[in-house]
Scaffold this motif. Structure first.
Motif, PDB file in Angstrom:
ATOM      1  N   LYS A 150       0.833  -1.209   0.000  1.00  0.00           N
ATOM      2  CA  LYS A 150       0.000   0.000   0.000  1.00  0.00           C
ATOM      3  C   LYS A 150       0.870   1.263   0.000  1.00  0.00           C
ATOM      4  O   LYS A 150       0.598   2.223  -0.714  1.00  0.00           O
ATOM      5  N   LEU A 151       1.913   1.228   0.845  1.00  0.00           N
ATOM      6  CA  LEU A 151       2.778   2.410   0.949  1.00  0.00           C
ATOM      7  C   LEU A 151       3.408   2.734  -0.403  1.00  0.00           C
ATOM      8  O   LEU A 151       3.489   3.887  -0.812  1.00  0.00           O
ATOM      9  N   TYR A 152       3.877   1.649  -1.059  1.00  0.00           N
ATOM     10  CA  TYR A 152       4.551   1.875  -2.337  1.00  0.00           C
ATOM     11  C   TYR A 152       3.537   2.178  -3.450  1.00  0.00           C
ATOM     12  O   TYR A 152       3.807   2.978  -4.348  1.00  0.00           O
ATOM     13  N   ALA A 153       2.335   1.526  -3.377  1.00  0.00           N
ATOM     14  CA  ALA A 153       1.303   1.759  -4.393  1.00  0.00           C
ATOM     15  C   ALA A 153       0.908   3.235  -4.402  1.00  0.00           C
ATOM     16  O   ALA A 153       0.614   3.806  -5.461  1.00  0.00           O
ATOM     17  N   ALA A 154       0.984   3.862  -3.245  1.00  0.00           N
ATOM     18  CA  ALA A 154       0.591   5.262  -3.152  1.00  0.00           C
ATOM     19  C   ALA A 154       1.472   6.157  -4.014  1.00  0.00           C
ATOM     20  O   ALA A 154       1.054   7.230  -4.430  1.00  0.00           O
ATOM     21  N   VAL A 155       2.714   5.722  -4.264  1.00  0.00           N
ATOM     22  CA  VAL A 155       3.583   6.522  -5.134  1.00  0.00           C
ATOM     23  C   VAL A 155       3.765   5.855  -6.492  1.00  0.00           C
ATOM     24  O   VAL A 155       4.607   6.258  -7.284  1.00  0.00           O
ATOM     25  N   GLY A 156       2.964   4.808  -6.733  1.00  0.00           N
ATOM     26  CA  GLY A 156       2.994   4.171  -8.042  1.00  0.00           C
ATOM     27  C   GLY A 156       4.123   3.186  -8.236  1.00  0.00           C
ATOM     28  O   GLY A 156       4.610   3.006  -9.342  1.00  0.00           O
ATOM     29  N   LEU A 157       4.560   2.547  -7.170  1.00  0.00           N
ATOM     30  CA  LEU A 157       5.658   1.584  -7.271  1.00  0.00           C
ATOM     31  C   LEU A 157       5.265   0.259  -6.640  1.00  0.00           C
ATOM     32  O   LEU A 157       4.436   0.233  -5.733  1.00  0.00           O
ATOM     33  N   PRO A 158       5.874  -0.829  -7.102  1.00  0.00           N
ATOM     34  CA  PRO A 158       5.756  -2.073  -6.345  1.00  0.00           C
ATOM     35  C   PRO A 158       6.692  -1.974  -5.138  1.00  0.00           C
ATOM     36  O   PRO A 158       7.614  -1.160  -5.150  1.00  0.00           O
ATOM     37  N   PRO A 159       6.508  -2.804  -4.094  1.00  0.00           N
ATOM     38  CA  PRO A 159       7.382  -2.716  -2.919  1.00  0.00           C
ATOM     39  C   PRO A 159       8.855  -2.860  -3.303  1.00  0.00           C
ATOM     40  O   PRO A 159       9.201  -3.735  -4.104  1.00  0.00           O
ATOM     41  N   GLN A 160       9.689  -2.006  -2.756  1.00  0.00           N
ATOM     42  CA  GLN A 160      11.131  -2.065  -2.985  1.00  0.00           C
ATOM     43  C   GLN A 160      11.761  -2.754  -1.774  1.00  0.00           C
ATOM     44  O   GLN A 160      11.468  -2.405  -0.640  1.00  0.00           O
ATOM     45  N   ILE A 161      12.600  -3.723  -2.064  1.00  0.00           N
ATOM     46  CA  ILE A 161      13.195  -4.429  -0.928  1.00  0.00           C
ATOM     47  C   ILE A 161      14.713  -4.357  -1.030  1.00  0.00           C
ATOM     48  O   ILE A 161      15.269  -4.386  -2.118  1.00  0.00           O
ATOM     49  N   PRO A 162      15.387  -4.236   0.111  1.00  0.00           N
ATOM     50  CA  PRO A 162      16.854  -4.160   0.068  1.00  0.00           C
ATOM     51  C   PRO A 162      17.427  -5.474  -0.421  1.00  0.00           C
ATOM     52  O   PRO A 162      16.862  -6.541  -0.196  1.00  0.00           O
ATOM     53  N   ALA A 163      18.557  -5.381  -1.130  1.00  0.00           N
ATOM     54  CA  ALA A 163      19.159  -6.576  -1.726  1.00  0.00           C
ATOM     55  C   ALA A 163      20.012  -7.334  -0.721  1.00  0.00           C
ATOM     56  O   ALA A 163      20.531  -8.398  -1.015  1.00  0.00           O
ATOM     57  N   MET A 164      20.206  -6.787   0.446  1.00  0.00           N
ATOM     58  CA  MET A 164      21.019  -7.458   1.467  1.00  0.00           C
ATOM     59  C   MET A 164      20.515  -7.021   2.832  1.00  0.00           C
ATOM     60  O   MET A 164      19.667  -6.135   2.928  1.00  0.00           O
ATOM     61  N   ALA A 165      21.036  -7.653   3.857  1.00  0.00           N
ATOM     62  CA  ALA A 165      20.620  -7.276   5.207  1.00  0.00           C
ATOM     63  C   ALA A 165      21.048  -5.836   5.476  1.00  0.00           C
ATOM     64  O   ALA A 165      22.147  -5.429   5.137  1.00  0.00           O
ATOM     65  N   VAL A 166      20.139  -5.075   6.071  1.00  0.00           N
ATOM     66  CA  VAL A 166      20.401  -3.663   6.342  1.00  0.00           C
ATOM     67  C   VAL A 166      20.784  -3.491   7.805  1.00  0.00           C
ATOM     68  O   VAL A 166      20.040  -3.865   8.705  1.00  0.00           O
ATOM     69  N   ARG A 167      21.973  -2.922   8.015  1.00  0.00           N
ATOM     70  CA  ARG A 167      22.454  -2.727   9.392  1.00  0.00           C
ATOM     71  C   ARG A 167      22.206  -1.288   9.833  1.00  0.00           C
ATOM     72  O   ARG A 167      23.103  -0.606  10.283  1.00  0.00           O
ATOM     73  N   GLY A 168      20.995  -0.857   9.641  1.00  0.00           N
ATOM     74  CA  GLY A 168      20.673   0.498  10.069  1.00  0.00           C
ATOM     75  C   GLY A 168      19.538   0.430  11.059  1.00  0.00           C
ATOM     76  O   GLY A 168      18.668  -0.439  10.981  1.00  0.00           O
ATOM     77  N   SER A 169      19.536   1.331  12.024  1.00  0.00           N
ATOM     78  CA  SER A 169      18.496   1.327  13.042  1.00  0.00           C
ATOM     79  C   SER A 169      17.201   1.892  12.463  1.00  0.00           C
ATOM     80  O   SER A 169      17.199   2.971  11.877  1.00  0.00           O
ATOM     81  N   LEU A 170      16.124   1.129  12.588  1.00  0.00           N
ATOM     82  CA  LEU A 170      14.808   1.577  12.125  1.00  0.00           C
ATOM     83  C   LEU A 170      13.875   1.687  13.328  1.00  0.00           C
ATOM     84  O   LEU A 170      13.706   0.719  14.062  1.00  0.00           O
ATOM     85  N   PRO A 171      13.257   2.857  13.525  1.00  0.00           N
ATOM     86  CA  PRO A 171      12.352   3.009  14.660  1.00  0.00           C
ATOM     87  C   PRO A 171      11.123   2.112  14.535  1.00  0.00           C
ATOM     88  O   PRO A 171      10.620   1.883  13.426  1.00  0.00           O
ATOM     89  N   ILE A 172      10.662   1.601  15.666  1.00  0.00           N
ATOM     90  CA  ILE A 172       9.437   0.797  15.712  1.00  0.00           C
ATOM     91  C   ILE A 172       8.463   1.486  16.663  1.00  0.00           C
ATOM     92  O   ILE A 172       8.865   1.952  17.744  1.00  0.00           O
ATOM     93  N   TYR A 173       7.221   1.576  16.220  1.00  0.00           N
ATOM     94  CA  TYR A 173       6.231   2.360  16.961  1.00  0.00           C
ATOM     95  C   TYR A 173       5.074   1.510  17.448  1.00  0.00           C
ATOM     96  O   TYR A 173       4.696   0.530  16.809  1.00  0.00           O
ATOM     97  N   ASN A 174       4.520   1.963  18.574  1.00  0.00           N
ATOM     98  CA  ASN A 174       3.203   1.511  18.973  1.00  0.00           C
ATOM     99  C   ASN A 174       2.314   2.741  18.821  1.00  0.00           C
ATOM    100  O   ASN A 174       2.420   3.686  19.608  1.00  0.00           O
ATOM    101  N   GLY A 175       1.493   2.753  17.758  1.00  0.00           N
ATOM    102  CA  GLY A 175       0.769   3.977  17.444  1.00  0.00           C
ATOM    103  C   GLY A 175       1.790   5.027  17.034  1.00  0.00           C
ATOM    104  O   GLY A 175       2.571   4.801  16.105  1.00  0.00           O
ATOM    105  N   THR A 176       1.844   6.134  17.749  1.00  0.00           N
ATOM    106  CA  THR A 176       2.811   7.174  17.382  1.00  0.00           C
ATOM    107  C   THR A 176       3.991   7.211  18.355  1.00  0.00           C
ATOM    108  O   THR A 176       4.878   8.032  18.224  1.00  0.00           O
ATOM    109  N   THR A 177       4.001   6.306  19.354  1.00  0.00           N
ATOM    110  CA  THR A 177       5.088   6.299  20.345  1.00  0.00           C
ATOM    111  C   THR A 177       6.141   5.272  19.952  1.00  0.00           C
ATOM    112  O   THR A 177       5.820   4.109  19.692  1.00  0.00           O
ATOM    113  N   GLN A 178       7.368   5.711  19.912  1.00  0.00           N
ATOM    114  CA  GLN A 178       8.432   4.755  19.597  1.00  0.00           C
ATOM    115  C   GLN A 178       8.662   3.838  20.791  1.00  0.00           C
ATOM    116  O   GLN A 178       8.841   4.296  21.917  1.00  0.00           O
ATOM    117  N   VAL A 179       8.632   2.542  20.531  1.00  0.00           N
ATOM    118  CA  VAL A 179       8.803   1.572  21.616  1.00  0.00           C
ATOM    119  C   VAL A 179      10.003   0.670  21.380  1.00  0.00           C
ATOM    120  O   VAL A 179      10.219  -0.285  22.128  1.00  0.00           O
TER     121      VAL A 179
END
Lengths: 398, 502
Positions: free
Chosen positions: A307-336
């Motif tokens: 859905k996120l990617y469809a909104a900009v007219g793209l199929p989902p883009q996936i990284p070609a390898m494991a990503v060692r970057g910190s990604l925030p995870i939320y419960n609602g709008t609070t980062q948990v």
């Protein structure tokens, strides 16, 4: 001048490298991948047999009457309970119960152990060896190592080893002879698949490498770099120092440190064992109170991604390898929490992540959302907490 | 059941002081001593037929409050003169320090110094009193954090006590602590003889030279323990203190077992539960006090296996480095040495050179000596004789100490050599093996700037506790210790009885 070291297999690995995709590992250069992409090497791990040069691993030989006592003291594992020929995975902690490093400990003899670690550990071992009758020798350079991973790995080894591997159980080690060379083979790995690690003399490196490739020819053997292994280890739910946690010896601030409980390594902490071990008091306390954080698996909802990617007219883009970057995870709008490593799992056809979540959000099944960057815009995709490992083939322990 | 309320390891003066406080509080106490006789460093013992000697210390006194608290019957030590034999001549300071004769003795070297002397003595007395107060307060546990309720009030009282020294002396005191004694005395006195005399007291017992930082502090420390310059000698020997402590303990139903070396502190789940003797016998107790030095207590008796790696690394690095030896001469009585304390201290530079030798693990060939007599016995405190020798070992070098001591003393006391009928040398190795002093360190850890106050024996471990619950340090190696005063023994007992350790 700083010179990164080459492994004993360099002559072979460099010749096979298509991509010149060199990576640094513990002061060595090793191949991230042989091909331009990771697919062939990754599927080697999951479908056939992948041969990985893991010589840069730091290795220590601990011998003497107090060898077991030293490791028993350094690690939260009950080392005295290990039988000869057994291998144990464990982290080890500082006095505050925060992880210093992690690795495997192989009991080669009653008073003879090999420990592997990600970071140099000689000083830590020696600091702990006061008053003990024990000899600690670093054998990082004196021992070459290969990892042979995948459902065909046993067949490949059986085709070139003097002693069949059929009897070698999961997390056991035994002497063997491979192409006339004396080796030790442990049924261990960093992929969560059926697999073995071969410990050998550096001068035998090329002979053993050639013999394995020849024996594996009919089993689809693939020389494999460490990037495909990195994807596999995330699927297996295995942590990596400096990526999923910071050594307490290197952390700048307390909150960068992790306990074994916070990394979900509860099973390797044996509080019922005898005597003092480093961090015991702190770990007992944490065990009683429950960890404030926990590392768990998070699966990103694929339709949500679409859905996120469809909104900009793209199929989902996936990284070609494991990503060692910190990604925030939320419960609602609070980062948990945050994901420390995320990857596309080709075998599961899922986007997965190793996530560090605050209590109580680490409960299996908890619905959360994870940050996804869609065409330069930060969005969140639905995700949910799952049990680790993400992937465990039935042949892994068989 | 072989079980006590408390076990005290070591029947030295501190162990006995602790045991007395506990016994008087109604605890069932057992003191275990590895030697055949109690006393530790305060011992007066027999070195042969009819020959009893103050083995390590020619004198000493417990803090008056301890004597009072424990109702000890110790005959007051006789006041002694302090005589310094310098290369400028002999300087003699009487027991009261500022009497007319003492001031005249100084005036022979410098009129200005004689005028300043009373002020200096008053200042040093004030410093010693300040130290005495500091030594009665266990330092905060986790600086910079101070537990206001438990540690804050005593610290505030100390601060007030410091302020009461007066603005001038307060700053002088603080400034003098890290100074070298050379610099301190240069500010006060012009006579090199007086400087040398005082410097000998500053370095006495310490592996430091008069030009070492922190000898301002060690001067105050020794001044406190001696009540001035001369060692407070007992007519019946330093062992009078031990005798009184032993009698008081037995009267309070405490027990002492000699010839009972503790081999190990028994530890269950990081808690001390008793001890195992060298004989294999195990004795249990609710709390174990150790009067042994911290390094021996932590690394040998508790054992590194029970300690966190950083902690045992620090414990291994506690600076001991003893450089004191003793030479006792048995004479026919015609040694010709007057009573009192004699410092053989040619000059400040001379003593610094003697110290230099110990830095390079050599025996000082022109040593600083302190000589005292008791009847026919002449006891020589020899500095510097380093525990670790560059060449040779103490099994064979002991004889050299005796030769050097005799040669050094011959010009000053011509009758001595001919009067000698026998001798006994105690090398740093003897101090370790016979008296249990790691590296022969009589202070259980050097009183160096990085090991004093809240850093003694280790930073944040100066309140008598150890990482092992129920194992409490009561010996000289803790804050307040060094020399014969009983302060740490008293403090340890009070910490425990107050529920703050153990």
């Amino acid at each position: 001048m700083l010179q990164l070291k080459r492994t004993p297999f360099h002559e072979r690995t460099s010749a096979l490298s298509q991509a010149q995709n060199w990576r640094r590992w513990a002061g060595h250069i090793v191949l991230g991948s042989y091909d331009l992409g990771l697919d062939r090497e990754y599927w080697g791990i999951r479908n056939a047999a992948a041969l990985i040069d893991i010589s840069p691993l730091l290795k220590y030989r601990i011998t003497g009457p107090d060898a077991a006592a030293l490791l028993h003291r350094v690690t939260p594992r009950d080392i005295h309970r290990m039988s000869v020929g057994q291998v144990g995975y464990t982290g080890w902690c500082d006095e505050e119960g925060k992880l210093v490093d992690d690795g495997t400990i192989a009991r080669i003899g009653q008073e003879d152990f090999r420990m592997t670690s990600a970071e140099p550990s000689l000083r830590w071992l020696e600091m702990n060896a006061g008053g003990m009758d024990v000899r600690i020798v670093e054998e990082s350079d004196a021992l070459a190592a290969l990892s042979l991973q995948g459902p065909n790995s046993r067949r490949v080894l059986n085709a070139c080893c003097e002693t069949s591997l059929d009897g070698l159980k999961y997390f056991r080690v035994a002497d063997n002879t491979l192409a006339g060379c004396k080796v030790q083979i442990s049924r261990t790995g960093y992929t969560g698949d059926l697999g073995y690690e071969i410990w050998l003399q550096p001068e035998d490196a090329l002979t053993v490498w050639d013999a394995l490739l020849a024996a594996g020819h009919n089993y689809g053997i693939v020389p494999c770099g460490i990037l495909a292994m990195d994807m596999a280890r995330v699927e297996a739910g295995l942590v990596m120092l400096d990526v999923d946690y910071t050594s307490s010896h290197a952390a700048w601030i307390d909150s960068q440190k992790s306990s074994p409980y916070e990394l979900g390594l509860d099973w390797s902490v044996h509080l019922d064992k005898e005597g003092y071990f480093v961090g015991r008091e702190a770990l007992e306390r944490e065990h009683r109170d429950g960890p404030a954080w926990k590392m768990v698996g998070v699966e990103v909802d694929w339709e949500g991604m679409e859905k996120l990617y469809a909104a900009v007219g793209l199929p989902p883009q996936i990284p070609a390898m494991a990503v060692r970057g910190s990604l925030p995870i939320y419960n609602g709008t609070t980062q948990v929490g945050y994901a420390s490593t995320s990857t596309w799992s080709p075998v599961l056809k899922k986007y997965i992540a190793l996530a560090h979540l605050q209590r109580p959000y680490y409960q299996t099944g908890t619905a959360l959302s994870i940050e996804v960057t869609v065409e330069h815009h930060r969005r969140t995709a639905p995700a949910r907490v799952v049990k680790l490992p993400f992937y465990e083939p039935e042949w892994k322990k068989k | 059941m072989n079980s006590y309320d408390a076990i005290v390891i070591g029947a030295g003066h501190n162990g006995l002081v602790t045991a007395n406080y506990l016994a008087r509080a109604g605890k069932r106490v057992l003191v275990l001593e590895r030697r055949a006789i109690p006393g530790g460093q305060a011992v007066t013992e027999s070195f042969g037929e009819d020959w009893t000697v103050d083995s390590l210390h020619a004198g000493g006194m417990l803090r008056p409050d301890i004597v009072r608290d424990l109702g000890l019957n110790i005959p007051a030590p006789a006041p002694q003169a302090f005589t310094a034999h310098t290369d400028q001549g002999v300087l003699r300071i009487g027991p009261t320090l500022t009497d007319a004769a003492s001031i005249e003795s100084i005036r022979a070297f410098s009129a200005a110094d004689a005028t300043r002397w009373p002020e200096f003595v008053a200042f040093m007395n004030s410093c010693a009193q300040m130290l005495d107060a500091v030594y009665a307060v266990p330092m905060p546990r986790e600086l910079p954090h101070v537990d206001l309720r438990r540690e804050g009030l005593p610290m505030a009282k100390l601060a007030l006590r410091l302020r009461r020294m007066g603005k001038r002396d307060m700053f002088r005191f603080i400034r003098a602590l890290p100074m070298t004694s050379l610099e301190l005395f240069e500010e006060w006195f012009e006579s090199v003889a007086l400087r040398a005399a005082l410097a000998s007291v500053a370095i006495h017992g310490h592996t430091l030279g008069p030009m070492s930082a922190g000898t301002g502090y060690t001067l105050m420390h020794n001044w406190l323990n001696r009540g001035g310059l001369a060692a407070p000698q007992h007519a019946a020997g330093t062992g009078s203190i031990v005798r009184a402590l032993t009698e008081a303990l037995l009267a309070a139903r405490g027990e002492i077992r000699t010839g009972s070396a503790v081999q190990k502190v028994l530890i269950e789940r990081s808690r001390a539960v008793g001890v195992r003797l060298a004989s294999g016998e195990e004795i249990r107790a609710a709390v174990v006090f150790s009067g042994a030095d911290p390094r021996h207590t932590l690394l040998a008796l508790a054992g590194e296996r029970e300690l966190a790696p950083e902690f045992s690394w620090h414990a291994r690095n506690i600076k001991m480095r003893g450089a004191v030896a003793k030479v006792h001469f048995r004479t026919d009585g015609r040694h010709g040495i007057a009573a009192g304390t004699h410092a053989v201290a040619a000059s400040l530079k001379h003593m610094e050179r003697a110290y230099d030798a110990s830095k390079y693990h050599e025996i000082a060939t022109a040593p600083y000596l302190e000589v005292s007599t008791r009847g026919e016995t002449v006891s020589v405190h020899f500095q510097y004789a380093p525990y670790k020798l560059k060449s040779g070992d103490w099994a064979s070098e002991g004889k050299r100490l005796e030769e050097i001591a005799l040669a050094t003393l011959a010009p000053l006391f011509p009758a001595l050599a001919a009067s000698v009928r026998g001798s006994r040398v105690l090398t740093p190795m003897d101090l370790e093996r016979e008296y249990g002093l790691t590296e022969g360190d009589v202070n259980h850890g050097q009183l160096a700037m990085d090991q004093f106050f809240f850093m003694r024996p280790l930073p944040n471990w100066s309140d008598h506790r150890t990482p092992i619950a129920g194992l409490v340090l009561c010996g000289s190696g803790v804050h307040g210790g060094g020399g014969i005063s009983g302060a740490t023994g008293r403090n340890a007992a009070k910490q425990y009885l107050g529920g703050r350790v153990g």
